[in-house]
Design an enzyme around this catalytic site. Structure first.
Site, PDB file in Angstrom:
ATOM      1  N   GLY A   1       0.854  -1.131  -0.056  1.00  0.00           N
ATOM      2  CA  GLY A   1      -0.046  -0.012  -0.015  1.00  0.00           C
ATOM      3  C   GLY A   1       0.717   1.247  -0.062  1.00  0.00           C
ATOM      4  O   GLY A   1       1.949   1.402   0.744  1.00  0.00           O
TER       5      GLY A   1
ATOM      6  N   GLY B   1      -1.084   4.534  -0.395  1.00  0.00           N
ATOM      7  CA  GLY B   1      -1.766   5.458  -0.313  1.00  0.00           C
ATOM      8  C   GLY B   1      -2.536   5.247   0.935  1.00  0.00           C
ATOM      9  O   GLY B   1      -2.133   5.059   1.937  1.00  0.00           O
ATOM     10  N   SER B   2      -4.225   5.177   0.854  1.00  0.00           N
ATOM     11  CA  SER B   2      -5.022   5.107   1.935  1.00  0.00           C
ATOM     12  C   SER B   2      -4.547   3.703   2.897  1.00  0.00           C
ATOM     13  O   SER B   2      -4.950   3.589   3.981  1.00  0.00           O
ATOM     14  CB  SER B   2      -6.533   5.199   1.564  1.00  0.00           C
ATOM     15  OG  SER B   2      -6.691   4.244   0.891  1.00  0.00           O
TER      16      SER B   2
ATOM     17  N   GLU C   1     -11.350  -0.539  -5.070  1.00  0.00           N
ATOM     18  CA  GLU C   1     -10.387   0.257  -5.822  1.00  0.00           C
ATOM     19  C   GLU C   1     -10.736   0.080  -7.445  1.00  0.00           C
ATOM     20  O   GLU C   1     -10.281   0.138  -8.294  1.00  0.00           O
ATOM     21  CB  GLU C   1      -8.933  -0.168  -5.850  1.00  0.00           C
ATOM     22  CG  GLU C   1      -8.410  -0.216  -4.295  1.00  0.00           C
ATOM     23  CD  GLU C   1      -8.646   1.247  -3.829  1.00  0.00           C
ATOM     24  OE1 GLU C   1      -8.744   2.289  -4.449  1.00  0.00           O
ATOM     25  OE2 GLU C   1      -8.704   1.222  -2.509  1.00  0.00           O
TER      26      GLU C   1
HETATM   27  C1  BEZ Z   1      -2.885   2.282  -1.676  1.00  0.00           C
HETATM   28  O1  BEZ Z   1      -1.971   1.630  -1.872  1.00  0.00           O
HETATM   29  O2  BEZ Z   1      -3.406   2.729  -0.678  1.00  0.00           O
HETATM   30  C2  BEZ Z   1      -3.623   2.272  -2.994  1.00  0.00           C
HETATM   31  C3  BEZ Z   1      -3.551   3.279  -3.714  1.00  0.00           C
HETATM   32  C4  BEZ Z   1      -4.407   3.023  -4.921  1.00  0.00           C
HETATM   33  C5  BEZ Z   1      -5.372   2.211  -4.955  1.00  0.00           C
HETATM   34  C6  BEZ Z   1      -5.521   1.072  -4.197  1.00  0.00           C
HETATM   35  C7  BEZ Z   1      -4.670   1.085  -3.043  1.00  0.00           C
END
Ligand code: BEZ
Length: 184
Positions: free
Chosen positions: A16, A18-19, A94
């Site tokens: 991960g 991002g979120s 996603e």
């Molecule tokens: C993530 O890694 O948090 C993430 C980023 C983009 C799409 C899905 C997950």
């Protein structure tokens, strides 16, 4: 979304950036700081389902090719019995433009492995691409969606990266700009 199949006997890791760094809403056995080489995190994907709405999209992160750069995030080791269900859950979360891929990943303990991550295809209908930091910050400061404000998404990500000791200049610059803007 591609229907990849993973062996139930191999440990399945999710990376991960991002979120998922600060809101991993799935069961896992272990998590570690981790990095992928050759990619950078950018607020170049539009969000109409989480941090914005159709007609007023927010901006969320995707990975872009960046030879020589390292992108830090967090890797999660899944219980093999739960891997398929977790991937199905993440595919749904996603679903707006992201594709699964499997990337060479370095854990902070030095171990190298392959992890599944999500990246927005530049051909997806929500892809926004580059813009000036000022424009991106203004869009983030204004956007809200079913998962909350876009500002919260950015500032939670900035805080998580700062707490990990791996600042990201793109995220830092946007956080500084957004914090100087009024809360919408
Ligand atoms: C993530 O890694 O948090 C993430 C980023 C983009 C799409 C899905 C997950």
């Amino acid at each position: 979304m591609r229907a990849n199949h993973y062996s139930v006997h191999e440990p399945l890791w999710i990376f991960g950036y991002g979120s998922l760094i600060w809101r991993a809403d799935f069961p896992y056995l272990e998590s570690r700081l981790a990095a992928i080489d050759g990619y950078a995190r950018r607020f170049w994907q539009g969000s109409t389902d989480h941090r914005g709405v159709p007609g007023a999209p927010g901006r969320v992160v995707t990975l872009v090719d960046a030879p020589g750069e390292r992108c830090w995030g967090r890797a999660y080791r899944l219980d093999p019995d739960q891997g398929a269900a977790v991937l199905a859950q993440l595919d749904h979360r996603e679903k707006n433009g992201y594709e699964r891929l499997r990337l060479a990943t370095l854990l902070d303990c030095g171990q190298r492995l392959h992890a599944v991550t999500y990246r927005a295809a530049t051909s997806n209908p929500h892809y926004l691409g580059p813009a000036s930091l000022q424009c991106i910050a203004a869009q983030i400061a204004a956007a809200h969606g079913p998962s909350g404000s876009n500002r919260e998404y950015l500032l939670e990500l900035q805080a998580a990266l700062a707490g990990s000791g791996h600042l990201d200049e793109h995220v830092e610059a946007l956080a500084r700009l957004v914090m100087a803007l009024p809360v919408a």
